[in-house]
Each structure stands twice: as C-alpha cells, then as structure tokens.
Design a protein around this motif. Sequence first.
Motif, PDB file in Angstrom:
ATOM      1  N   ILE A 103      -7.565   2.768  -6.828  1.00 15.14           N
ATOM      2  CA  ILE A 103      -8.075   1.396  -6.847  1.00 15.14           C
ATOM      3  C   ILE A 103      -9.342   1.349  -5.994  1.00 15.14           C
ATOM      4  O   ILE A 103      -9.297   1.651  -4.799  1.00 15.14           O
ATOM      5  CB  ILE A 103      -7.035   0.412  -6.293  1.00 15.14           C
ATOM      6  CG1 ILE A 103      -5.714   0.512  -7.077  1.00 15.14           C
ATOM      7  CG2 ILE A 103      -7.576  -1.006  -6.307  1.00 15.14           C
ATOM      8  CD1 ILE A 103      -5.817   0.136  -8.512  1.00 15.14           C
ATOM      9  N   PRO A 104     -10.484   0.981  -6.563  1.00 15.92           N
ATOM     10  CA  PRO A 104     -11.718   0.932  -5.757  1.00 15.92           C
ATOM     11  C   PRO A 104     -11.585  -0.086  -4.621  1.00 15.92           C
ATOM     12  O   PRO A 104     -11.010  -1.172  -4.807  1.00 15.92           O
ATOM     13  CB  PRO A 104     -12.780   0.497  -6.767  1.00 15.92           C
ATOM     14  CG  PRO A 104     -12.218   0.817  -8.111  1.00 15.92           C
ATOM     15  CD  PRO A 104     -10.737   0.631  -7.984  1.00 15.92           C
ATOM     16  N   LEU A 164       0.086 -10.718  -3.428  1.00 13.91           N
ATOM     17  CA  LEU A 164      -0.892 -10.409  -4.476  1.00 13.91           C
ATOM     18  C   LEU A 164      -1.334  -8.957  -4.312  1.00 13.91           C
ATOM     19  O   LEU A 164      -1.275  -8.401  -3.208  1.00 13.91           O
ATOM     20  CB  LEU A 164      -2.101 -11.351  -4.366  1.00 13.91           C
ATOM     21  CG  LEU A 164      -1.802 -12.835  -4.574  1.00 13.91           C
ATOM     22  CD1 LEU A 164      -3.051 -13.676  -4.324  1.00 13.91           C
ATOM     23  CD2 LEU A 164      -1.256 -13.089  -5.971  1.00 13.91           C
ATOM     24  N   PRO A 165      -1.770  -8.317  -5.388  1.00 16.89           N
ATOM     25  CA  PRO A 165      -2.115  -6.895  -5.291  1.00 16.89           C
ATOM     26  C   PRO A 165      -3.241  -6.655  -4.296  1.00 16.89           C
ATOM     27  O   PRO A 165      -4.323  -7.246  -4.416  1.00 16.89           O
ATOM     28  CB  PRO A 165      -2.531  -6.525  -6.719  1.00 16.89           C
ATOM     29  CG  PRO A 165      -2.785  -7.816  -7.422  1.00 16.89           C
ATOM     30  CD  PRO A 165      -1.921  -8.828  -6.764  1.00 16.89           C
ATOM     31  N   PRO A 166      -3.023  -5.789  -3.302  1.00 20.53           N
ATOM     32  CA  PRO A 166      -4.061  -5.523  -2.299  1.00 20.53           C
ATOM     33  C   PRO A 166      -5.155  -4.619  -2.860  1.00 20.53           C
ATOM     34  O   PRO A 166      -4.896  -3.754  -3.695  1.00 20.53           O
ATOM     35  CB  PRO A 166      -3.288  -4.825  -1.178  1.00 20.53           C
ATOM     36  CG  PRO A 166      -2.149  -4.158  -1.874  1.00 20.53           C
ATOM     37  CD  PRO A 166      -1.781  -5.055  -3.018  1.00 20.53           C
ATOM     38  N   CYS A 224       0.877  -1.169   0.000  1.00 20.76           N
ATOM     39  CA  CYS A 224       0.000   0.000   0.000  1.00 20.76           C
ATOM     40  C   CYS A 224       0.914   1.218   0.000  1.00 20.76           C
ATOM     41  O   CYS A 224       1.913   1.254   0.727  1.00 20.76           O
ATOM     42  CB  CYS A 224      -0.885   0.012   1.243  1.00 20.76           C
ATOM     43  SG  CYS A 224      -2.147  -1.283   1.291  1.00 20.76           S
ATOM     44  N   SER A 225       0.624   2.196  -0.840  1.00 20.81           N
ATOM     45  CA  SER A 225       1.481   3.367  -0.936  1.00 20.81           C
ATOM     46  C   SER A 225       1.631   4.025   0.430  1.00 20.81           C
ATOM     47  O   SER A 225       0.644   4.282   1.129  1.00 20.81           O
ATOM     48  CB  SER A 225       0.878   4.368  -1.927  1.00 20.81           C
ATOM     49  OG  SER A 225       1.723   5.481  -2.094  1.00 20.81           O
TER      50      SER A 225
END
Length: 323
Positions: free
Chosen positions: A264-265, A198-200, A188-189
């Motif tokens: 990202i929603p 995996l992409p959060p 997370c930025s």
Amino acid sequence: MALLTVLSNTSSAATSTVKTASGVVTHGSIKTTDNTIGWLLTCPLSHRLADDPITAPGRSGGAHLHDFTGNASTSAVSTLSSMEHSANTASNATYNGGDVQPGTSCNMPTYAPGTAGDTAAYWRPVLYANGKPITSTTKDQLYYRAKPTFGTGFRPIPQDARLIVGEHMATSVDDNDALRDGHLYWECSGVSEVHYKLPPNNCKGGSILENVVFPSCWDGKAMDHTGPHGTDNNHFAYAVNGACPAGFPVKVPQLSEKFKYDNIPAGAELAFSADAGMSKLSPGHTAHADFWNTWRPAALQYLVDKCINAQQSCGTNPITPLS
C-alpha cells in the motif's frame, strides 16, 4: 454484462498430514488451546465479479465489484443446490489454473486432498488504492472457532444462512455497525494490538490486514432471508461476555476472516468498490463482508463434532467427507 476477473495463484508442494486425537486428518499445527479449538482454512481468491447472490440474486452484473473466495462457481444466479454440488460449474482450467481443485479454492493440492466439503462462498468489496483495484496478496484466512463462547454443545451454522457483517450503504463510521462495534476492523500487519475503523495508509512496510468477525449465536429458527438486504442477520447475534444473549441460545462456530493487502503506497487514498463516487475516493465507510453457508452438510457437521465439540484444534484445511 457481469465483470469477471480470474485470479491466479502460485502452486506449491503438498504439505504433510497429521491426525488429531479425535481422528481428523489435517495439516499444520494441532496444538489445542482455548483460542485454537476448531479449524483454519487458507484459501486463495477464486474470482472477481460484479455480482452479489445475497443482495442482488438473479441480477448478473447488478452489484459493485466483489472479490470471491471459496466456491468458484458463485454468481448472481447460483442456487443452494448448485453451490452444494461437489464439482459446481468450476474447473481447474477456469479458476486459478491448476492451483485448486474443481469446486472450491479451499481445496488445494498444497493441502491435498483438502477441505473439499467447504463449498460455501465468502466475498467482500474490492479495495482500491489511488483509484486502482488491488488484490489480497496471500491466501485468505478463514477461522472457525469455539469462541467467544466455549465448551461443547455447538451446532453447525445453519444451511443456507446468508450473512453480512457491515453496511454497503454506509456514509460514515456511525452508519456502519460493524465498524462502530469493532466486528470489522483493520490492523497494520504485525501490530495486532492497534485497531483502526478505516483502512490505514501509513503502515510501516505498506501491509494492512482487514479483520471480520461474524456472530456466533443463533435463534434456532429456519433461514428465511427476511433480514436487512435479504440476509438472515435477524436470526443471529454476537455473544456478550462469553454467553449467547436471550433469544439466541444456540451456539455456532464463530467465523472470522483475515484479508491481507501488501504494498500500500504511503498516504494512498483507499476506498471500496461500494463507496459512492469512486472518482472522489470515499474513505471506506462501506466496508462489509458476505458469507453464504453452502457447506456440504455432512462435512460441516463432521468438523463441528470432531473439532469444536471434541474441543480439539483441527489444524489447517482439514480433510472432510462429502456425503
């Protein structure tokens, strides 16, 4: 027919230059620490194309959709010679409007005259959120550093090296050695201490970072593209405890990449163009990134000598010779 999308970016005023103790003219901070020896390239995306010159050479449209950074001419029919050419087949009018110079998106007026010597290509599968392709929203960050091995005695990454971190055919995390071993991970930025395989999809503010780390030890042998999927991966290894393992004694700069995606929603279903059954939105096990080293050799040698072996930080988008 290959699918090509031209991606545009917003121009900004040129930044002022500084000079390192070793004589490299560059931009941005040049404070040298163990973690900043080397240089950083900030490069906007160049184009989106369903080609892959490593895994599907000569087959235009024969791959899943990729986002390309760097060499604006990269396609399935590219050759080492065409990539090294300082102008390639690209022009301001075709790629990114007037925001980049001909040849590579790493050569921008913002950092004029910029790193024109980097005619290499960097690409990865397109990320989808809820079935719609999304684009990284800031310039990609490409780091060339003297780590995790340190000191001097580095050599340039060999010309024509074709490397892939990750596995485009994976069906689970365990099938993808980069996810399993932490050489490709997500954040997370603003929260760099927590890594995800995996992409959060639940990050505060909706911004996520993809991080990719390439190996930095070479066996010293010629590039022959006999590794998996037509790569040269078999000639490279990751350092262990800060040292190159037996059989891979040559230190080369560590290339690491950061790609940022915003908005990202919350709860979005995230997937890659490489995932099977995009209509079902597989969860991103196929994460990978490709690098084709087609730098102008003199430019890469110059930066390895003047930055890494001189143990200097060479800031952002350093100016390089072409011949």
